[in-house]
Design an enzyme around this catalytic site. Sequence first.
Site, PDB file in Angstrom:
ATOM      1  N   GLU A 629       0.752  -1.234   0.058  1.00  0.00           N
ATOM      2  CA  GLU A 629      -0.026   0.022   0.071  1.00  0.00           C
ATOM      3  C   GLU A 629       0.911   1.109  -0.093  1.00  0.00           C
ATOM      4  OE1 GLU A 629      -3.212  -0.831  -0.069  1.00  0.00           O
ATOM      5  OE2 GLU A 629      -2.915  -2.661   0.505  1.00  0.00           O
ATOM      6  N   CYS A 663      -2.360   9.053   4.109  1.00  0.00           N
ATOM      7  CA  CYS A 663      -2.106   8.651   3.054  1.00  0.00           C
ATOM      8  C   CYS A 663      -3.593   9.189   2.209  1.00  0.00           C
ATOM      9  CB  CYS A 663      -2.002   7.184   2.849  1.00  0.00           C
ATOM     10  SG  CYS A 663      -3.224   6.204   3.868  1.00  0.00           S
TER      11      CYS A 663
HETATM   12  P1  NAD Z   1       8.066   4.927   4.403  1.00  0.00           P
HETATM   13  O1  NAD Z   1       7.932   4.205   3.093  1.00  0.00           O
HETATM   14  O2  NAD Z   1       9.337   5.784   4.536  1.00  0.00           O
HETATM   15  O3  NAD Z   1       8.462   3.806   5.343  1.00  0.00           O
HETATM   16  C1  NAD Z   1       7.472   2.908   5.693  1.00  0.00           C
HETATM   17  C2  NAD Z   1       8.296   1.643   6.287  1.00  0.00           C
HETATM   18  O4  NAD Z   1       9.152   1.122   5.586  1.00  0.00           O
HETATM   19  C3  NAD Z   1       8.933   2.023   7.492  1.00  0.00           C
HETATM   20  O5  NAD Z   1       8.883   1.056   8.613  1.00  0.00           O
HETATM   21  C4  NAD Z   1      10.464   1.996   7.130  1.00  0.00           C
HETATM   22  O6  NAD Z   1      11.531   1.678   8.193  1.00  0.00           O
HETATM   23  C5  NAD Z   1      10.392   0.820   6.011  1.00  0.00           C
HETATM   24  N1  NAD Z   1      11.623   0.977   5.259  1.00  0.00           N
HETATM   25  C6  NAD Z   1      12.215   2.175   4.550  1.00  0.00           C
HETATM   26  N2  NAD Z   1      12.945   1.636   3.769  1.00  0.00           N
HETATM   27  C7  NAD Z   1      13.185   0.321   3.656  1.00  0.00           C
HETATM   28  C8  NAD Z   1      13.461  -0.757   2.843  1.00  0.00           C
HETATM   29  N3  NAD Z   1      14.600  -0.427   2.102  1.00  0.00           N
HETATM   30  N4  NAD Z   1      13.384  -1.969   2.894  1.00  0.00           N
HETATM   31  C9  NAD Z   1      12.190  -2.304   3.846  1.00  0.00           C
HETATM   32  N5  NAD Z   1      11.802  -1.403   4.584  1.00  0.00           N
HETATM   33  C10 NAD Z   1      12.076  -0.187   4.413  1.00  0.00           C
HETATM   34  O7  NAD Z   1       6.899   5.664   4.764  1.00  0.00           O
HETATM   35  P2  NAD Z   1       6.494   6.147   6.191  1.00  0.00           P
HETATM   36  O8  NAD Z   1       7.022   7.752   5.938  1.00  0.00           O
HETATM   37  O9  NAD Z   1       6.536   5.571   7.226  1.00  0.00           O
HETATM   38  O10 NAD Z   1       5.041   6.455   5.706  1.00  0.00           O
HETATM   39  C11 NAD Z   1       4.397   7.472   4.907  1.00  0.00           C
HETATM   40  C12 NAD Z   1       3.953   6.699   3.526  1.00  0.00           C
HETATM   41  O11 NAD Z   1       3.006   5.733   3.647  1.00  0.00           O
HETATM   42  C13 NAD Z   1       3.262   8.045   2.561  1.00  0.00           C
HETATM   43  O12 NAD Z   1       3.870   7.938   1.491  1.00  0.00           O
HETATM   44  C14 NAD Z   1       1.963   7.401   2.660  1.00  0.00           C
HETATM   45  O13 NAD Z   1       1.147   8.012   1.635  1.00  0.00           O
HETATM   46  C15 NAD Z   1       1.940   5.971   2.745  1.00  0.00           C
HETATM   47  N6  NAD Z   1       0.868   5.583   3.515  1.00  0.00           N
HETATM   48  C16 NAD Z   1      -0.009   4.752   2.651  1.00  0.00           C
HETATM   49  C17 NAD Z   1      -1.052   4.037   2.960  1.00  0.00           C
HETATM   50  C18 NAD Z   1      -2.106   3.171   2.391  1.00  0.00           C
HETATM   51  O14 NAD Z   1      -2.924   2.521   2.699  1.00  0.00           O
HETATM   52  N7  NAD Z   1      -1.975   3.317   1.029  1.00  0.00           N
HETATM   53  C19 NAD Z   1      -1.310   4.080   4.287  1.00  0.00           C
HETATM   54  C20 NAD Z   1      -0.493   4.908   5.257  1.00  0.00           C
HETATM   55  C21 NAD Z   1       0.575   5.650   4.593  1.00  0.00           C
END
Ligand code: NAD
Length: 868
Positions: A629, A663
């Site tokens: 997501e 999001c």
């Molecule tokens: P992010 O992508 O920075 O981080 C999400 C998770 O991924 C964290 O736990 C992070 O540690 C991990 N991560 C980072 N790099 C990684 C890698 N290389 N490999 C594996 N894991 C890794 O996102 P965020 O800042 O925590 O959240 C914000 C984003 O999430 C926004 O883009 C938002 O739109 C999206 N979001 C989407 C939904 C949805 O349902 N579509 C819901 C909530 C948030």
Amino acid sequence: ITGETPKEALPVLKKARKNHLTFTVDLLGETTLSEKEALEYQNRYLELMQWLLKDSAKWDDSPLLDTDDLGPIPKVNVSVKASALYSQMSAKAWENSLAEVKTRLRPIFQFAKENFIFINIDMESFDHKDLTLQIFKELISEPDFKDYRHWGIVIQAYLRDSYDDITDLVQFAKERGTPFTVRLVKGAYWDYETIHSDQQRWEVPVYTNKAESDWNFECCARLILDHHQNIKLALGSHNVRSISATMIYAEALGLPKAALEIQMLYGMADPIKKTLVNEGYRVREYATVGELIPGMAYLVRRLLENTSNESFLRSKFSDGVDSMTLLKNPGENLTESSPLPPTKPGQFYNAPLLDFTKKENRKNFENALEAVRATFGQTRPLVINGKEITTGQILERENPSHPQEIVGKVHLASNIEAEQAIKAAHVAFASWKKEPAEKRAELIEKLAQLIERDRLELAALEVYESGKPWVEADGDITEAIDFCRYYARDMRKLAQRQRVGGVSGEVSLYQYIPRGVTLVIAPWNFPLAILTGMVSAAVVTGNTVVMKPAEQSSLIAYELMRLFKEAGCPDGVVNYLPGLGEEVGEYCTGHALVDTVTFTGSKAVGLHILEKAGKVMGGQVHPKKCIIEMGGKNALIIDSDADLDEAVAGVIYSAFGFQGQKCSACSRAIVLDEIYDRFIDRLIESTRSIYVGFSEDPKSYMGPVVDREAHTRILSMIEKGRQESQLLYQGDVPPEGHFVPPTIFGDVDPKSSLGQDEIFGPVLAVIRAQTIDHAIEIANGTEYGLTGGAYSRSPMNIEKVKNELDVGNLYINRSITGAMVERHPFGGFKMSGVGEKTGGPDYIKQFMHAKVVTENTLRRGFAPSEES
Ligand code: NAD
């Protein structure tokens, strides 16, 4: 409506006096969305009073209209709505609302007292009731107003607690010494109150059986009359039974007719008014002044009220019901209605949010904030295979509102612990997958129960760790509860093997089996809900989990681990692995023993995970399933005929609620040219009026963004935006803390970075569109497809938007955030995600393989009967 302006209304009011009717004037208008509008209202009230006062000097004295049993009463009588005077009035921010509304009312009260005018405070919806009562009591207790008797307040007898409120007012009136008036009405927001409480799953504040309201009205009226020396009664009703029962009671008490006032709406029940005047009663018309369109809600309320099946007026004048029935005592054979919201068997109900109009909820929330503050600075270990593990590599989580405060610390995992966690989950899978679905469902239901038990402390932790304002934090906790309950329920359904096919001699059964180790990688923005949703879906379907929370929300994730353990989750089924995404997240994603990766986060990381997980490693059993997501660039279309009262509030909440870090947040408002300027005016003023402050302060509409990095990133995107678009508005923020001001850009080019890139902060791009088709084209013109919506009153345009706007969750005439489990299964497509909707019927299926077992039941030409 007596006229658009006081000037137009005046001849109508004077004519009423000629007919021996007096009046109270109410100003109709748009909902107050900003402080500018609130001040305009205040001015309109002051002008209205001046205008009426000036003219009233020429009015003939009428003993019937201008005196009561105690002496002269004002000729000018004005009804004021508290919520019109302060745009941010809310029970949650109790003290602030109390102070602000009183400040706005004071000049009105002052003028009224100095010029012998009557002021009545009107009552609106239930959520403002207690606050309004307190405002009234405090204001009329002030030395300037204490000895004046021409103040009034409304009590709505359809409210279950109205009798108690009157009892309280009686006590208050005795202490105050000088009488005041209560206008007793039945209440005009019945539909809203019943629907709202049903949606919120709160107790229904109103009686749902009309006879109960009617009976309570009579009881309340008698209670006031019993204390007539302390409180004057103004009876607001068109119901002849209610009025006459009260008249008779007043007579029995030996009260003169002038002690009682009867109020009715202008334009209605004229024959009844005439009769009462002839009987020698003082009848006051409730006369509204204002424009027709903004006044429409008022008119519709009246129309519904008086045409409903149970309305006295309809029964009398239209349905011809006989007098005996109409005049029947409503207290006879009364059936009591339940205050509980109605329930339908088998229906899923979301956990109710906290009702902050209730004092105990506000107090309990404050206590929880205190209690969590007392735990600041504690360090949490990893939990792998049920054992606490420390690594010595510590992450300190600062409070985004006050960065000098450390809310808590966590030990961070390295790849060594990641390996241990995956192994533990792998081993645990062998037994967990064999547990019956019922037992797994019970586990996560128990978890839901524990989350509910600790909801206040969990929400308080989010206030500090994630910068969530009160309501947002509470909403995140209830969503976590909902996910557990919904997925448990779904698992029970899916656990039933389904017979497929229909030929004889063969039985085919469709069943679901777990996949294996699930890597859960979560974001920080719904710190408990999204994490709980992903983990509980994996666990209930028989998988084991490596739980990698976002760095910024590892503390609340530890609480989830704690509650899983308390709920009886066996060792190794859920493993808590806080760590850096690029390090342990990356390591786990590529691991051969991981079968499923469920991720919620940014597009960049999501796509990277898809790619990485797609590579098959040696020893891998099956290709990894990825449930991904990602982000959005969500748009709300404002059609030229949109109701701006709703649209402006909806855009602001969608764009700036939780600092735009949802999001689903609205980051583009696409506005039809025809309404663009008016929309922008109200949007800016309304945004100017919202309060940005520390998240623990209940009056904060917006808090800080999640951390220093987000702060720097968003501010630099705003800077970039300034180069390409016109900055229309930027608010004020506290000097310290990670605060980003609410920011609005106008006439944004849809193709610019402001129009295309996810900012994930309180930044709104307003884009002009020429037609609805153009607006839809712009809305669809990004790589994302998560949420979207439109405000419109055109059925044709609404239909067009429904058909053509390409988003996973489309909302019409409401905000585009706040999806609820089961009611709004959530998730997008295009670059917003690959996966089925969370909180919906297909979600947990993704965590399982479907297996079909077909058995040939034909033995040497014989087959058992179908039933066996
Ligand atoms: P992010 O992508 O920075 O981080 C999400 C998770 O991924 C964290 O736990 C992070 O540690 C991990 N991560 C980072 N790099 C990684 C890698 N290389 N490999 C594996 N894991 C890794 O996102 P965020 O800042 O925590 O959240 C914000 C984003 O999430 C926004 O883009 C938002 O739109 C999206 N979001 C989407 C939904 C949805 O349902 N579509 C819901 C909530 C948030």
